[in-house]
Design an enzyme around this catalytic site. Sequence first.
Site, PDB file in Angstrom:
ATOM      1  N   GLU A   1       0.822  -1.201   0.000  1.00 29.58           N
ATOM      2  CA  GLU A   1       0.000   0.000   0.000  1.00 29.58           C
ATOM      3  C   GLU A   1       0.865   1.264   0.000  1.00 29.58           C
ATOM      4  OE1 GLU A   1      -3.786   1.830   2.515  1.00 29.58           O
ATOM      5  OE2 GLU A   1      -2.314   0.580   3.541  1.00 29.58           O
TER       6      GLU A   1
ATOM      7  N   LYS B   1     -10.232   2.370  -2.321  1.00 32.77           N
ATOM      8  CA  LYS B   1     -10.434   1.808  -0.986  1.00 32.77           C
ATOM      9  C   LYS B   1     -11.781   2.241  -0.415  1.00 32.77           C
ATOM     10  CE  LYS B   1      -7.762   1.564   3.359  1.00 32.77           C
ATOM     11  NZ  LYS B   1      -6.458   1.957   3.940  1.00 32.77           N
TER      12      LYS B   1
ATOM     13  N   CYS C   1      -5.841  -2.751   2.566  1.00 33.94           N
ATOM     14  CA  CYS C   1      -5.560  -2.574   3.989  1.00 33.94           C
ATOM     15  C   CYS C   1      -6.817  -2.641   4.860  1.00 33.94           C
ATOM     16  CB  CYS C   1      -4.766  -1.299   4.215  1.00 33.94           C
ATOM     17  SG  CYS C   1      -3.842  -1.317   5.785  1.00 33.94           S
TER      18      CYS C   1
END
Length: 290
Positions: free
Chosen positions: A43, A116, A153
């Site tokens: 990331e 995300k 994540c």
Amino acid sequence: MKNVKVGVVQMTCSASVDNNRQKAVEKIREAAAQGAQIVCLQELFTSLYFCDVEDHENFKLGESIPGPTTDLLRPLAQELGVVIIASLFEKRAQGLYHNTTAVIDADGSYLGKYRKMHIPDDPGYYEKFYFTPGDLGYKIFETRFARIGVLICWDQWYPEAARITSLMGAEILFYPTAIGWDLDEKDPVINREQHDAWETIQRSHAVANGLYVVSVNRVGTEANQQFWGGSFIANPHGRLLYKASHDREEVHVEEIDLDKTEYYRTTWPYLRDRRIDSYAPITKRFIDSD
């Protein structure tokens, strides 16, 4: 047999975007030399993990997608014949930013992006200051070698995200990640619990959905975080096929057999036995008793 060689790049980052990009290029080349067909980077690999503070200067790190980094990686993917999964800080418009992963196919074509969906806001991880939640929904990408899903994540803690991406047909689920230990936390039990929870929840996604999970974390000390590395690949029963160290940069290539998914999904038929008629309450924030 449908075998795919997956490359994991776990690396440290510096304050120099150019140096981080070049390091990533070198490590992608290293993975390709080992036979990798799909290479996943961690990331926000082009910079230090800047979300440890709320600082408007850090918005200067944002870039368009497609943009400078994808322009660098696309000819590399074509040259090496590899798929590249690249997690970037996307500047969508003035004042509008996302935590986004771009996917480049093995012919150098840009396949698209995933933004995300789940954005944390915790000490050392002030991501809501920088990132607007994703608005593209969950995504899969038809690459030369496999149909892949990408989550990022904080998404890894949500079984709903893994389930939906799997139901869309992902054969491999990738998680570019940046997570570590707070250096002020001295209790080894707490540190161990945090890491084990992170690994366990992702391995559970592999089990529940009967697919391979690849988690790629950064490593090294940045500000007050000791990023714990520990990148791993789990098979559809959650067994670790590979696990990286907690303190070193690593490039690893693992060959996985996607045909084995049929075995796991028929032997343990969780998808068959899902009671989709009973799941409507999952869309509520909380199921109140009154």
